[in-house]
Design a protein around this motif. Structure first.
Motif, PDB file in Angstrom:
ATOM      1  N   GLU A 201       0.829  -1.200   0.000  1.00  0.00           N
ATOM      2  CA  GLU A 201       0.000   0.000   0.000  1.00  0.00           C
ATOM      3  C   GLU A 201       0.864   1.249   0.000  1.00  0.00           C
ATOM      4  OE1 GLU A 201      -2.325   1.325   3.310  1.00  0.00           O
ATOM      5  OE2 GLU A 201      -0.652   1.196   4.712  1.00  0.00           O
ATOM      6  N   VAL A 202       0.294   2.331  -0.533  1.00  0.00           N
ATOM      7  CA  VAL A 202       0.812   3.668  -0.285  1.00  0.00           C
ATOM      8  C   VAL A 202      -0.037   4.236   0.833  1.00  0.00           C
ATOM      9  CG1 VAL A 202       1.154   5.986  -1.181  1.00  0.00           C
ATOM     10  CG2 VAL A 202       1.622   4.013  -2.635  1.00  0.00           C
ATOM     11  N   ASN A 203       0.611   4.585   1.940  1.00  0.00           N
ATOM     12  CA  ASN A 203      -0.063   5.062   3.139  1.00  0.00           C
ATOM     13  C   ASN A 203       0.158   6.573   3.251  1.00  0.00           C
ATOM     14  OD1 ASN A 203      -0.324   5.777   6.048  1.00  0.00           O
ATOM     15  ND2 ASN A 203      -0.718   3.589   6.296  1.00  0.00           N
ATOM     16  N   THR A 204      -0.920   7.331   3.062  1.00  0.00           N
ATOM     17  CA  THR A 204      -0.759   8.779   2.951  1.00  0.00           C
ATOM     18  C   THR A 204      -0.571   9.475   4.300  1.00  0.00           C
ATOM     19  OG1 THR A 204      -3.135   9.300   3.020  1.00  0.00           O
ATOM     20  CG2 THR A 204      -2.170   8.756   0.867  1.00  0.00           C
ATOM     21  N   ILE A 234      -4.230   2.275  -1.920  1.00  0.00           N
ATOM     22  CA  ILE A 234      -3.932   3.590  -1.370  1.00  0.00           C
ATOM     23  C   ILE A 234      -4.855   3.811  -0.177  1.00  0.00           C
ATOM     24  CG2 ILE A 234      -3.784   6.056  -1.833  1.00  0.00           C
ATOM     25  CD1 ILE A 234      -3.642   5.360  -4.835  1.00  0.00           C
ATOM     26  N   GLY A 235      -4.269   4.215   0.955  1.00  0.00           N
ATOM     27  CA  GLY A 235      -5.082   4.419   2.150  1.00  0.00           C
ATOM     28  C   GLY A 235      -4.580   5.559   3.000  1.00  0.00           C
ATOM     29  N   SER A 236      -5.517   6.212   3.676  1.00  0.00           N
ATOM     30  CA  SER A 236      -5.169   7.372   4.503  1.00  0.00           C
ATOM     31  C   SER A 236      -4.748   6.983   5.915  1.00  0.00           C
ATOM     32  CB  SER A 236      -6.362   8.326   4.586  1.00  0.00           C
ATOM     33  OG  SER A 236      -7.449   7.721   5.271  1.00  0.00           O
ATOM     34  N   ASP A 237      -5.025   5.734   6.319  1.00  0.00           N
ATOM     35  CA  ASP A 237      -4.743   5.313   7.697  1.00  0.00           C
ATOM     36  C   ASP A 237      -5.471   6.237   8.670  1.00  0.00           C
ATOM     37  OD1 ASP A 237      -3.712   3.937   9.838  1.00  0.00           O
ATOM     38  OD2 ASP A 237      -1.611   4.155   9.260  1.00  0.00           O
ATOM     39  N   HIS A 239      -7.912   7.806  11.453  1.00  0.00           N
ATOM     40  CA  HIS A 239      -8.448   7.493  12.773  1.00  0.00           C
ATOM     41  C   HIS A 239      -9.417   8.573  13.243  1.00  0.00           C
ATOM     42  CE1 HIS A 239      -4.803   5.013  12.663  1.00  0.00           C
ATOM     43  NE2 HIS A 239      -5.280   4.321  13.682  1.00  0.00           N
ATOM     44  N   LYS A 240      -9.413   9.703  12.542  1.00  0.00           N
ATOM     45  CA  LYS A 240     -10.245  10.849  12.885  1.00  0.00           C
ATOM     46  C   LYS A 240     -10.838  11.429  11.605  1.00  0.00           C
ATOM     47  CE  LYS A 240      -7.174  12.183  16.716  1.00  0.00           C
ATOM     48  NZ  LYS A 240      -6.326  13.278  17.263  1.00  0.00           N
ATOM     49  N   PRO A 241     -11.904  12.222  11.722  1.00  0.00           N
ATOM     50  CA  PRO A 241     -12.505  12.815  10.525  1.00  0.00           C
ATOM     51  C   PRO A 241     -11.519  13.605   9.673  1.00  0.00           C
ATOM     52  CG  PRO A 241     -13.980  13.078  12.394  1.00  0.00           C
ATOM     53  CD  PRO A 241     -12.702  12.511  12.947  1.00  0.00           C
ATOM     54  N   GLU A 242     -10.607  14.322  10.318  1.00  0.00           N
ATOM     55  CA  GLU A 242      -9.671  15.148   9.556  1.00  0.00           C
ATOM     56  C   GLU A 242      -8.619  14.320   8.810  1.00  0.00           C
ATOM     57  OE1 GLU A 242      -8.451  15.694  14.005  1.00  0.00           O
ATOM     58  OE2 GLU A 242     -10.274  15.336  12.833  1.00  0.00           O
ATOM     59  N   HIS A 243      -8.509  13.034   9.118  1.00  0.00           N
ATOM     60  CA  HIS A 243      -7.567  12.163   8.407  1.00  0.00           C
ATOM     61  C   HIS A 243      -8.194  11.543   7.158  1.00  0.00           C
ATOM     62  CE1 HIS A 243      -5.731  11.056  12.618  1.00  0.00           C
ATOM     63  NE2 HIS A 243      -5.430  12.294  12.259  1.00  0.00           N
TER      64      HIS A 243
END
Length: 276
Positions: A201-204, A234-237, A239-243
């Motif tokens: 994955e590409v973890n942003t 591709i994933g943002s990882d 944990h919060k709305p702003e992520h």
């Protein structure tokens, strides 16, 4: 195709983001698909139905996903939001060599679409607390990290992609360890991943952690492409709305610049390719 394939909710011990709020937010943002990938880390966390007592750290339980409730909630939301967004059932498995049997048992219990294989701790020592690095030189903890990952891809096979392959960089207080020194490990890891039809994955989250490079690094991504690797999520990882969903388009641009043409989503543990 707008998809986030690394999403955490209140079912992860380090998140309080309600799962339905995640869905509402991604619908509002115009996503086509997301995959829930909440945390399971045997060795340092216990199951809710375990005979071992659940302990707490900073008010949060050191426990894995409540599996029956998690799967039921995903199924309910899939039905409720059908036609608005595609929701996939995944998990992030924080595997260690000695915990493989527990993950094999868990994988057999549910019809997963997608599994992230991550190395969050080695010898039951976590990176973010520096417990793993403490008492080791930089070369020792870097090599031990990649050694564990190489052993895992050689012995554990029920996964889709490797999550944040060079995660150790995020928690290396000594600075970035030279790629050339760990390349032999990484090359063998990638060769095995490619041979088995798995991916990376590409973890942003590299952006919000203030890292100087992507996760994994551009050198790792280039090597993966040179070796013939094609499966990438591709994933943002988040944990919060702003992520949620952050820097996904930037990740696509990075992959294009390195010569990749496609990225993947998953269904029933099988990759589906989309143009970048």
């Amino acid at each position: 195709m707008l998809a986030d394939y690394h999403v955490h909710t209140e079912f992860s011990d380090d998140s309080t983001y309600p799962m339905e709020d995640v869905v509402k937010d991604t619908v509002r943002l115009g996503f086509d698909e997301i995959c829930f990938t909440d945390h399971v880390d045997y060795g340092v966390k216990v199951d809710w139905d375990s005979k071992e007592e659940v302990t707490y750290r900073d008010g949060e339980p050191l426990a894995n996903v409540d599996y029956p409730k998690y799967v039921e909630q995903v199924r309910n939301l899939q039905e409720a939001y059908q036609g608005k967004i595609s929701l996939k059932l995944g998990m992030e498995f924080g595997v260690q060599m000695h915990t493989i049997p527990q993950f094999e048992a868990l994988f057999s219990r549910y019809p997963f679409d997608f599994i992230l294989l991550s190395v969050h701790q080695v010898e039951d020592k976590e990176f973010w607390t520096q417990d793993f690095q403490r008492g080791r030189t930089q070369i020792e903890y870097n090599e031990r990290y990649y050694e564990e990952m190489l052993n895992l891809v050689n012995h554990y096979h029920n996964y889709s992609v490797l999550g944040h392959l060079d995660l150790i960089v995020r928690y290396d207080e000594m600075g970035v360890y030279p790629f050339a020194r760990v390349r032999p490990y990484i090359e063998e890891i990638l060769k095995k991943v490619i041979k088995e039809g798995k991916g990376i994955e590409v973890n942003t989250s590299s952006h919000r952690y203030g890292l100087a490079d992507s996760t994994p690094s551009k050198e790792i991504l280039r090597l993966y492409r040179e070796l013939g690797g094609e499966v990438i999520t591709i994933g943002s990882d988040s944990h919060k709305p702003e992520h949620l969903g952050t820097y996904l388009e930037e990740a696509k641009g990075l992959l294009k610049s390195l010569g990749f043409l496609k990225f993947c989503t998953y269904k029933n543990m099988r990759p589906i390719f989309h143009d970048l």
